[in-house]
Design a protein around this motif. Structure first.
Motif, PDB file in Angstrom:
ATOM      1  N   SER A 167      71.741 -30.251  63.469  1.00  0.00           N
ATOM      2  CA  SER A 167      71.399 -28.835  63.631  1.00  0.00           C
ATOM      3  C   SER A 167      70.766 -28.283  62.372  1.00  0.00           C
ATOM      4  O   SER A 167      70.353 -27.128  62.336  1.00  0.00           O
ATOM      5  N   TYR A 171      71.400 -26.740  73.898  1.00  0.00           N
ATOM      6  CA  TYR A 171      70.141 -26.004  73.733  1.00  0.00           C
ATOM      7  C   TYR A 171      69.953 -25.153  74.991  1.00  0.00           C
ATOM      8  O   TYR A 171      69.866 -25.694  76.103  1.00  0.00           O
ATOM      9  N   GLU A 216      67.288 -18.181  75.026  1.00  0.00           N
ATOM     10  CA  GLU A 216      67.879 -17.006  74.389  1.00  0.00           C
ATOM     11  C   GLU A 216      68.189 -15.934  75.427  1.00  0.00           C
ATOM     12  O   GLU A 216      67.609 -15.924  76.519  1.00  0.00           O
ATOM     13  N   TYR A 225      76.168 -20.961  66.185  1.00  0.00           N
ATOM     14  CA  TYR A 225      74.966 -20.822  67.014  1.00  0.00           C
ATOM     15  C   TYR A 225      73.859 -20.240  66.144  1.00  0.00           C
ATOM     16  O   TYR A 225      74.099 -19.508  65.186  1.00  0.00           O
ATOM     17  N   GLN A 241      66.335 -20.883  67.587  1.00  0.00           N
ATOM     18  CA  GLN A 241      65.400 -21.999  67.466  1.00  0.00           C
ATOM     19  C   GLN A 241      64.041 -21.479  67.918  1.00  0.00           C
ATOM     20  O   GLN A 241      63.945 -20.781  68.933  1.00  0.00           O
ATOM     21  N   GLN A 258      64.739 -20.244  71.977  1.00  0.00           N
ATOM     22  CA  GLN A 258      65.900 -21.075  72.291  1.00  0.00           C
ATOM     23  C   GLN A 258      67.076 -20.733  71.377  1.00  0.00           C
ATOM     24  O   GLN A 258      66.917 -20.144  70.310  1.00  0.00           O
ATOM     25  N   VAL A 273      70.586 -22.789  69.699  1.00  0.00           N
ATOM     26  CA  VAL A 273      71.291 -24.046  69.453  1.00  0.00           C
ATOM     27  C   VAL A 273      72.762 -23.708  69.250  1.00  0.00           C
ATOM     28  O   VAL A 273      73.097 -22.819  68.467  1.00  0.00           O
ATOM     29  N   TRP A 322      79.845 -29.516  76.593  1.00  0.00           N
ATOM     30  CA  TRP A 322      78.680 -28.619  76.668  1.00  0.00           C
ATOM     31  C   TRP A 322      79.070 -27.324  77.376  1.00  0.00           C
ATOM     32  O   TRP A 322      78.740 -26.223  76.923  1.00  0.00           O
ATOM     33  N   THR A 330      71.358 -28.797  79.101  1.00  0.00           N
ATOM     34  CA  THR A 330      70.340 -29.340  78.209  1.00  0.00           C
ATOM     35  C   THR A 330      70.904 -29.338  76.789  1.00  0.00           C
ATOM     36  O   THR A 330      71.573 -28.393  76.379  1.00  0.00           O
ATOM     37  N   GLY A 331      70.642 -30.401  76.075  1.00  0.00           N
ATOM     38  CA  GLY A 331      71.167 -30.538  74.718  1.00  0.00           C
ATOM     39  C   GLY A 331      71.183 -31.998  74.332  1.00  0.00           C
ATOM     40  O   GLY A 331      70.367 -32.786  74.824  1.00  0.00           O
TER      41      GLY A 331
END
Length: 497
Positions: free
Chosen positions: A101, A320, A323, A345, A348, A352, A354, A382, A403-404
């Motif tokens: 990260s 991921y 926002e 957090y 990105q 986005q 993270v 997750w 997603t991540g």
């Protein structure tokens, strides 16, 4: 064998001098390490200790070419050591570095950790100068969005951690401010400052139940942020090391670490293809594979391992997600450390977010015996990360599909790395680094080079621990805090340190 680094200095010194000249002509800031390069390459008069039996030999073989391994290569080359990084991956930073990260933060419970992070920040803030990069280079970018550690005063653990990080930051001189709840809401109106501690899992019937208190404060660090491309950062370091004459060997797995006839000292490595690389020094910077490399080194040796601290691969997940609508987090959100919900957090680029874990007590830590055991899919970890942050940001839309990434840390029990020699002669450890040492990479290479040069010149680091001069944080950093023989440090017990 020949005395070195006289020949290497003939190559490295003009590189450094040209870099300094270009910096002065352009009016840019001159990085102190670069200035030290010219003198350092002339100063060391260390005997080569590699008994080459044909083929190319090196003073140092570094196992691993992630961020830390490449930083070590750069600083060792600056001191005149010939180096080869060996990595099983096809390119720099392709392993655990690529999953980082890439946070740059200063909120540590130990003063020395704050001092190290503050020193490292100046490398990221002046990345091109630190690297000595040509003007045309493609470089990663440090996004200085700041960082905030949220505090819930009703929770003793939260308030004690706040007191420790503020005390340490004041001792080091790291700029910071205390924001009250009103200031937090003014800057980030999408935050719900309800406290939900203790942290719970989504399957708990009390998940999302308010504690009856609120987040009372945030400690703001204006110099915090994140690096936008961790893999590019590793590549930048590899390219800088290459400009200084470092070699790299890709898609090459170390299968054996060669010892001398007495079994007391390393003499190089054997690769999976059967080739042998002779070297007088071997450095273990293998990230999540470092515990396996450590075992490989001591297999068949005549000396016992006197380490009191070891590292172990730890599986983690990072989410991921898009926002929140109309939140404009690129403009408004710093890197957030939220122990009340057990997450960090950050924004990105590209709209986005993270999200990662702060390892709350209710979550099981997934240690592995070997990196190959990793489950690369996303799981309910997750789900817990995303739903916890949705408590803090109610406008956050939880995606229907995950997603991540699933990644590996190289973790020690106290979340403090091992930067040390070992009881096996000329075998060094740079372990326990993934997960919390990204920000320190510009300093970690210097630690490695100082440790190797001093110990190979006869310094007894175990009895008289070395100190590293800090160009920006001031004073010296005692390297005993990274000793393999230390007792576990009193930290937060999580990635926060």
């Amino acid at each position: 064998s020949s005395i070195f680094p006289q020949a290497v200095a003939a190559i490295v010194t003009p590189v450094a001098e040209a870099m300094l000249s270009r910096a002065r002509q352009s009016g840019s800031r001159v990085w102190p390490v670069a200035a030290a390069t010219v003198g350092a390459t002339r100063a060391a008069q260390l005997q080569r200790r590699c008994a080459a039996a044909g083929g190319k030999s090196y003073d140092v073989v570094i196992i691993g070419a992630g961020l830390v391994g490449n930083a070590c290569a750069l600083e060792l080359r600056r001191k005149g050591f010939t180096t080869l990084n060996v990595d099983a991956n096809p390119s720099p930073g392709y392993g655990s570095t690529s999953s980082s990260s890439s946070l740059v933060r200063f909120a540590y419970s130990l003063e020395d950790s704050c001092r190290l992070a503050w020193e490292g920040f100046h490398g990221w803030a002046h990345w091109a100068d630190y690297l000595g990069a040509p003007h045309s280079s493609e470089l990663c970018s440090f996004q200085q969005v700041g960082s905030v550690t949220l505090v819930a005063d009703h929770d003793p653990r939260s308030s004690v951690f706040r007191n420790r990080i503020v005390e340490a930051s004041e001792a080091v001189g790291i700029p910071h401010e205390k924001w009250d709840a009103a200031e937090l809401k003014r800057r980030m109106p999408y935050l719900d400052l309800t406290s939900y501690s203790p942290v719970r899992r989504v399957c708990d019937d009390l998940f999302g139940e308010p504690s009856g208190h609120d987040i009372s404060q945030g400690v703001w660090y204006p110099n915090g942020g994140y690096v936008d491309d961790p893999q590019l950062a590793a590549r930048n370091l590899a390219e800088a090391a290459t400009r200084h004459g470092a070699d790299f060997r890709w898609k090459s797995q170390v299968t054996s670490i060669i010892k001398d006839a007495a079994g007391a000292s390393v003499q190089g490595v054997m690769l999976k293809d059967g080739s042998v690389v002779h070297s007088g020094i071997v450095i273990n910077a293998a990230g999540p594979h470092s515990s396996a490399v450590h075992k490989l080194a001591f297999d068949g040796s005549a000396v016992g391992d006197d380490s009191n601290i070891h590292s172990q691969p730890l599986r983690v997940e990072v989410a991921y997600i898009p926002e929140p609508p109309e939140a404009r987090i690129d403009e408004t959100m710093p890197v957030m450390f939220d122990t009340d919900i057990g997450c960090y957090y950050r924004p990105q680029k590209g709209g986005q977010m993270v999200i990662g874990s702060l390892e709350p007590e209710c979550d099981e830590l997934h240690f592995l015996n070997a990196p190959e055991e990793i489950n690369e899919g996303l799981t309910d970890e997750w789900t817990n990360l995303v739903h916890r942050v949705a408590l803090r940001i109610p406008s956050l839309r939880v995606p229907n599909s995950a997603t991540g990434l699933s990644a590996l840390y190289d973790n020690t029990p106290d979340w403090t790395p091992i930067y040390d020699r070992t009881s096996l002669g000329r075998f060094y450890s740079m372990r326990g680094t993934t997960g919390n040492q990204f920000k320190n990479a510009p300093v970690v290479g210097r630690i490695c080079a100082h440790l190797v040069e001093s110990c190979e010149n006869g310094h007894d680091h175990d009895s008289t621990p070395l100190e590293l001069p800090l160009h920006h944080a001031g004073g010296n950093l005692g390297l005993e805090i990274f000793s393999r023989m230390r007792k576990p440090a009193s930290t937060s017990g999580s990635v926060l340190g």
